[in-house]
Scaffold this motif. Sequence first.
Motif, mmCIF file in Angstrom:
data_model
loop_
_atom_site.group_PDB
_atom_site.id
_atom_site.type_symbol
_atom_site.label_atom_id
_atom_site.label_comp_id
_atom_site.label_asym_id
_atom_site.label_seq_id
_atom_site.Cartn_x
_atom_site.Cartn_y
_atom_site.Cartn_z
ATOM 1 N N TYR A 66 77.733 102.460 -14.231
ATOM 2 C CA TYR A 66 78.404 103.740 -14.008
ATOM 3 C C TYR A 66 77.934 104.380 -12.701
ATOM 4 O O TYR A 66 78.723 105.034 -12.004
ATOM 5 N N ASP A 67 76.666 104.193 -12.360
ATOM 6 C CA ASP A 67 76.156 104.744 -11.106
ATOM 7 C C ASP A 67 76.882 104.135 -9.910
ATOM 8 O O ASP A 67 77.230 104.836 -8.953
ATOM 9 N N VAL A 68 77.112 102.815 -9.946
ATOM 10 C CA VAL A 68 77.825 102.153 -8.851
ATOM 11 C C VAL A 68 79.269 102.659 -8.777
ATOM 12 O O VAL A 68 79.794 102.944 -7.695
ATOM 13 N N VAL A 69 79.917 102.771 -9.933
ATOM 14 C CA VAL A 69 81.299 103.266 -9.975
ATOM 15 C C VAL A 69 81.368 104.671 -9.379
ATOM 16 O O VAL A 69 82.223 104.969 -8.526
ATOM 17 N N LYS A 70 80.461 105.535 -9.802
ATOM 18 C CA LYS A 70 80.459 106.922 -9.332
ATOM 19 C C LYS A 70 80.238 107.007 -7.831
ATOM 20 O O LYS A 70 80.873 107.803 -7.128
ATOM 21 N N ASP A 71 79.344 106.152 -7.309
ATOM 22 C CA ASP A 71 79.033 106.174 -5.877
ATOM 23 C C ASP A 71 80.149 105.567 -5.024
ATOM 24 O O ASP A 71 80.276 105.901 -3.847
ATOM 25 N N THR A 72 80.944 104.672 -5.615
ATOM 26 C CA THR A 72 81.957 103.941 -4.847
ATOM 27 C C THR A 72 83.310 104.634 -4.850
ATOM 28 O O THR A 72 84.033 104.611 -3.856
ATOM 29 N N ILE A 73 83.662 105.239 -5.981
ATOM 30 C CA ILE A 73 84.981 105.866 -6.116
ATOM 31 C C ILE A 73 84.879 107.332 -5.705
ATOM 32 O O ILE A 73 84.147 108.105 -6.330
ATOM 33 N N GLY A 104 94.646 102.774 -6.681
ATOM 34 C CA GLY A 104 93.777 102.821 -7.840
ATOM 35 C C GLY A 104 92.701 101.751 -7.769
ATOM 36 O O GLY A 104 92.814 100.774 -7.011
ATOM 37 N N TYR A 105 91.669 101.907 -8.562
ATOM 38 C CA TYR A 105 90.513 101.013 -8.485
ATOM 39 C C TYR A 105 90.402 100.101 -9.705
ATOM 40 O O TYR A 105 90.689 100.522 -10.835
ATOM 41 N N VAL A 106 89.966 98.872 -9.450
ATOM 42 C CA VAL A 106 89.513 98.001 -10.512
ATOM 43 C C VAL A 106 88.008 97.854 -10.346
ATOM 44 O O VAL A 106 87.500 97.664 -9.237
ATOM 45 N N ALA A 107 87.267 97.999 -11.451
ATOM 46 C CA ALA A 107 85.813 97.875 -11.440
ATOM 47 C C ALA A 107 85.410 96.841 -12.483
ATOM 48 O O ALA A 107 85.822 96.933 -13.642
ATOM 49 N N PRO A 112 86.798 93.146 -2.184
ATOM 50 C CA PRO A 112 85.951 93.992 -3.030
ATOM 51 C C PRO A 112 84.543 94.183 -2.489
ATOM 52 O O PRO A 112 84.032 93.358 -1.714
ATOM 53 N N SER A 113 83.945 95.287 -2.896
ATOM 54 C CA SER A 113 82.515 95.475 -2.690
ATOM 55 C C SER A 113 81.785 94.815 -3.856
ATOM 56 O O SER A 113 82.295 94.779 -4.973
ATOM 57 N N VAL A 114 80.605 94.280 -3.590
ATOM 58 C CA VAL A 114 79.819 93.614 -4.626
ATOM 59 C C VAL A 114 78.414 94.208 -4.607
ATOM 60 O O VAL A 114 77.738 94.190 -3.572
ATOM 61 N N THR A 115 77.997 94.759 -5.734
ATOM 62 C CA THR A 115 76.678 95.378 -5.859
ATOM 63 C C THR A 115 75.921 94.714 -6.993
ATOM 64 O O THR A 115 76.458 94.565 -8.097
ATOM 65 N N HIS A 116 74.694 94.326 -6.748
ATOM 66 C CA HIS A 116 73.848 93.766 -7.800
ATOM 67 C C HIS A 116 73.220 94.933 -8.556
ATOM 68 O O HIS A 116 72.248 95.528 -8.094
ATOM 69 N N ASN A 117 73.799 95.271 -9.699
ATOM 70 C CA ASN A 117 73.352 96.459 -10.424
ATOM 71 C C ASN A 117 72.228 96.183 -11.412
ATOM 72 O O ASN A 117 71.679 97.107 -12.007
ATOM 73 N N VAL A 143 81.741 94.566 -9.171
ATOM 74 C CA VAL A 143 82.751 94.247 -8.165
ATOM 75 C C VAL A 143 83.829 95.329 -8.238
ATOM 76 O O VAL A 143 84.398 95.564 -9.311
ATOM 77 N N ILE A 144 84.090 96.001 -7.119
ATOM 78 C CA ILE A 144 85.054 97.109 -7.096
ATOM 79 C C ILE A 144 86.033 96.915 -5.931
ATOM 80 O O ILE A 144 85.620 96.591 -4.820
ATOM 81 N N ALA A 145 87.316 97.115 -6.228
ATOM 82 C CA ALA A 145 88.349 96.983 -5.195
ATOM 83 C C ALA A 145 89.480 97.956 -5.491
ATOM 84 O O ALA A 145 89.605 98.463 -6.606
ATOM 85 N N GLN A 146 90.309 98.211 -4.473
ATOM 86 C CA GLN A 146 91.460 99.097 -4.614
ATOM 87 C C GLN A 146 92.760 98.287 -4.613
ATOM 88 O O GLN A 146 92.856 97.255 -3.940
ATOM 89 N N ALA A 147 93.743 98.805 -5.335
ATOM 90 C CA ALA A 147 95.060 98.190 -5.343
ATOM 91 C C ALA A 147 95.701 98.352 -3.965
ATOM 92 O O ALA A 147 95.765 99.459 -3.435
ATOM 93 N N ARG A 148 96.162 97.239 -3.407
ATOM 94 C CA ARG A 148 96.817 97.280 -2.097
ATOM 95 C C ARG A 148 98.271 97.756 -2.240
ATOM 96 O O ARG A 148 98.917 97.535 -3.268
#
Length: 354
Positions: free
Chosen positions: A143-150, A285-288, A337-342, A349-354
């Motif tokens: 959730y921390d990664v999601v909050k920081d990325t979105i 929109g984002y996929v996480a 996507p961005s990739v964070t080792h949480n 892995v987080i990315a936005q819809a193109r």
Amino acid sequence: MTATNSHASPSLMSRLVTAILGIKPVFNFAKQRARAMMVKRAAAIGVDWPGEVKALRSRQPSELGPDQKDVSIHPNWEAELAALRNDQLVYPDYYVRSFHAYEEGNLGWRPAMEADVAGKTVHAKIWEGAGAKGDRMLRKSYYDVVKDTISIAPRQILDIGSSAGHSTFGLRSLYPMAQCTGVDLSPYFLTVAQYFETIHNGMPPVSTSGLAVKNLVPVGTPASNSAPAAKPFSPIRWVHAAGESTGLEDESFDLASICLVMHELPSDATRKLLAEMRRVLKPGGYVAIMDMNPKADIYLKMPPYILTLLKSTEPFLDEYFSLDLEQAVWDAGFTRPSVTHNSPRHRTVIAQAR
């Protein structure tokens, strides 16, 4: 010896383990051994696996006593299951098989009612000394990664593979103003999730150890009694459907979360799931995605014996470990996507819809 490598064919050892597990008596022994190890670990970290499951099964406090080796299932479970289940749903072939040392896979009360204790036990050793708090710590790291990325708080959130609701409750706590929808293929897990939400406001029943409640304290919950009461959450919509064919409206969500799901899917189902997420997400929109990290040292150096036990409970592990997930996300219509080792074992892995 390396167990497997990301974006490559399974190693010789991994293929050998798969062949050995094709022998039914060996497979059954490995499953039973894996389960026994989990129950033993639960006791070691202070989780009363049988007691908490009895309490959930009967909907009674967990102080039932050690002499009660079994308890009758509360009749409301079956009634609530019938009301929530989509009887028209055709289960994918990959789903109607053994998972997590359960012969019934995810389609039964036992796996659904053991989801909470199993999660605390499986994730107990991610961080040294974490014990029963490891599952909560893992989810918070996601959730921390999601909050920081979105950058903008989503208003409509879809949780795919919501299981017994842990990930859905966490997302709702992270974004308390959002409307959350939880989708899962198992009506049993969804019924347990619905019970947790209705009876315990998104938290599991109190156990004798108190660990069950601590495990799902919502993000941002006031720490003292003097703090103002939190605003009630919006009800979660629980949907019995496949993640790769949800039946939900086009472009209707701001965030689609897929937490600890993809390692349980064949690669073809993963690609279809990502395509479905692109369909239901709004533009931008984002996929996480949070799941096992195939490049983590623990998997790359896993001893053959432990690998055998792990693969006996995770039938599609080789496919997941060899899938180029970042490329699959791009191919489905998302940005790179961005990739964070949480965690030492997991990636987000987080990315936005193109």
